[in-house]
Motif scaffolding. Structure first.
Motif, short mmCIF file in Angstrom:
data_model
loop_
_atom_site.label_atom_id
_atom_site.label_comp_id
_atom_site.label_asym_id
_atom_site.label_seq_id
_atom_site.Cartn_x
_atom_site.Cartn_y
_atom_site.Cartn_z
N LEU A 188 10.99 2.55 -4.53
CA LEU A 188 10.10 2.96 -3.71
C LEU A 188 11.04 4.10 -2.94
N MET A 189 12.25 3.54 -2.27
CA MET A 189 13.01 4.38 -1.41
C MET A 189 13.55 5.28 -2.32
N VAL A 226 -1.17 -1.86 -4.69
CA VAL A 226 -0.25 -1.93 -5.83
C VAL A 226 0.30 -3.32 -5.81
N VAL A 227 -0.23 -3.90 -7.10
CA VAL A 227 0.39 -5.22 -6.97
C VAL A 227 1.50 -5.19 -8.45
N VAL A 228 2.61 -5.91 -8.29
CA VAL A 228 3.69 -5.90 -8.99
C VAL A 228 3.92 -7.35 -9.79
N SER A 229 3.86 -7.55 -10.74
CA SER A 229 4.18 -8.96 -11.03
C SER A 229 5.15 -9.01 -12.10
N GLY A 230 6.21 -10.38 -12.05
CA GLY A 230 7.21 -10.38 -12.88
C GLY A 230 8.16 -11.35 -12.42
N ARG A 278 1.05 -1.15 0.05
CA ARG A 278 -0.17 -0.19 0.10
C ARG A 278 1.05 1.01 0.14
N ALA A 279 0.71 2.09 -0.95
CA ALA A 279 1.43 3.26 -1.33
C ALA A 279 0.66 4.51 -0.41
N HIS A 280 1.56 5.22 0.29
CA HIS A 280 1.11 6.28 1.12
C HIS A 280 1.42 7.93 0.52
N ALA A 281 1.67 7.69 -0.74
CA ALA A 281 2.04 8.87 -1.42
C ALA A 281 1.78 8.72 -2.77
N PRO A 282 1.77 9.59 -3.83
CA PRO A 282 1.20 9.67 -5.07
C PRO A 282 2.48 8.64 -5.76
N LEU A 283 1.99 7.72 -6.61
CA LEU A 283 2.92 6.95 -7.14
C LEU A 283 2.79 6.87 -8.75
N ASP A 284 3.54 7.19 -9.41
CA ASP A 284 3.62 6.99 -10.83
C ASP A 284 3.99 5.48 -11.09
N PRO A 321 6.62 6.05 0.64
CA PRO A 321 6.40 5.39 1.78
C PRO A 321 5.24 4.17 1.30
N ALA A 322 5.58 2.75 1.86
CA ALA A 322 4.74 1.63 1.51
C ALA A 322 4.45 0.94 2.96
#
Length: 313
Positions: free
Chosen positions: A271-272, A255-259, A229-235, A277-278
């Motif tokens: 993210l860092m 947010v789900v990232v697959s790969g 879960r992102a706690h700031a706007p995320l592109d 923040p997540a």
């Protein structure tokens, strides 16, 4: 020469093809898994392969022998544990093992086998009084007492609790260590993934895939998944540009990232770098369940512990 060779195997019941052109080979010394839902044809295939059922067409060889024309030769080389075993209820464990030993020219010592399989304390207990785990261990003893080169185990751990099931897994691994070829029919994905060197996946009477567990997972697009879960706007483009990322989606605020590749490290570092923040960071890797779904279009199912009738296998 393989331990089992099956070419173009066919079997029908009432005009319905239960096994429809199956080809497979089981190599010496491996644990070969047969995986599929009820009605997929796996048990019928195995029974035809070892001479317990006569196919309608195709070619079968067990250690180079025809299981019907050379029945005695094959019987001496194969030990079978079936889903439903009908044993004399009033005979004791040791009496049953001794009786089965008498069927073979060169078998194991019944006394020693009973002790080795953890049945010593119930050796004089009648079959009808055994617990589920004890009955399953007895079924292995009966399959092994003839000193087989090939052991066929059909839904061996159905109905057992997790502790007893893992005990059975250890026994099966020990059989392979002793050079016994094992043909394992199962619907438990964890069991197949842990034990089997190769797996044939059955669907609608056909083999739809045959590979190692890792190979099945890998070739069906199995990879990793990272969610947070992102706690700031995320592109999203910050993530889609990362090495190994195949898809980025949002599911219910996550947010789900697959790969593939080192996905966790890459996502956390991105993210860092961008100060996002997540929380609720979770990872998931593909399993044999995922591969089975991708190959057959069905979720794995829990099998009725009483089995199904022979026409639906």
């Amino acid at each position: 020469m393989a331990a089992i060779e099956v070419e173009g195997l066919r079997k029908s019941y009432g005009g319905r093809a239960v096994v429809d052109g199956v080809d497979l080979a089981v190599e010496h010394g491996e644990i070969f898994g047969v995986l599929g839902r009820n009605g997929a044809g796996k048990t019928t295939t195995v029974e035809c392969a070892v001479g317990l059922r006569r196919p309608d067409g195709g070619r079968v060889r067990v250690f180079g022998a025809d299981p019907h024309r050379e029945r005695d030769r094959v019987r001496q080389a194969v030990g079978v544990q079936l889903q439903q075993t009908h044993l004399h209820m009033s005979l004791t464990v040791i009496e049953l093992v001794r009786m089965y030993r008498s069927f073979y020219a060169d078998g194991l010592d019944p006394e020693g086998l009973v002790e080795r399989l953890g049945l010593g304390e119930v050796r004089d207990t009648r079959y009808e009084k055994l617990s589920g785990g004890e009955g399953q261990r007895l079924s292995i003893a009966l399959a092994l007492v003839g000193r087989p080169r090939l052991a066929v185990l059909d839904e061996l751990t159905t109905g057992l609790d997790s502790s007893a099931r893992r005990g059975m897994w250890g026994l099966i691994e020990g059989m392979r260590d002793e050079g016994i070829t094992v043909l394992l029919v199962t619907h438990f994905m964890e069991e197949a993934e842990r034990l089997c060197d190769r797996i044939a996946v059955f669907d609608a009477g056909r083999v739809v895939a045959l590979d190692t567990p890792a190979g099945l997972i890998g070739r069906t697009g199995g990879g990793a998944e990272v969610s947070f879960r992102a706690h700031a706007p995320l592109d999203r483009s910050l993530l889609t540009a990362l090495p190994g990322v195949e898809e980025v989606s949002v599911r219910g605020g996550e947010v789900v990232v697959s790969g593939g590749g080192d996905l966790v490290k890459e996502v956390a570092a991105a993210l860092m770098r961008h100060g996002v923040p997540a929380t609720d960071f979770r990872t998931r890797t593909a399993t044999l369940d995922d591969a089975f779904l991708a190959l057959t279009g069905h979720q794995p199912e829990e099998r009725d512990e009483q089995g199904s009738d022979e026409k639906g296998r």
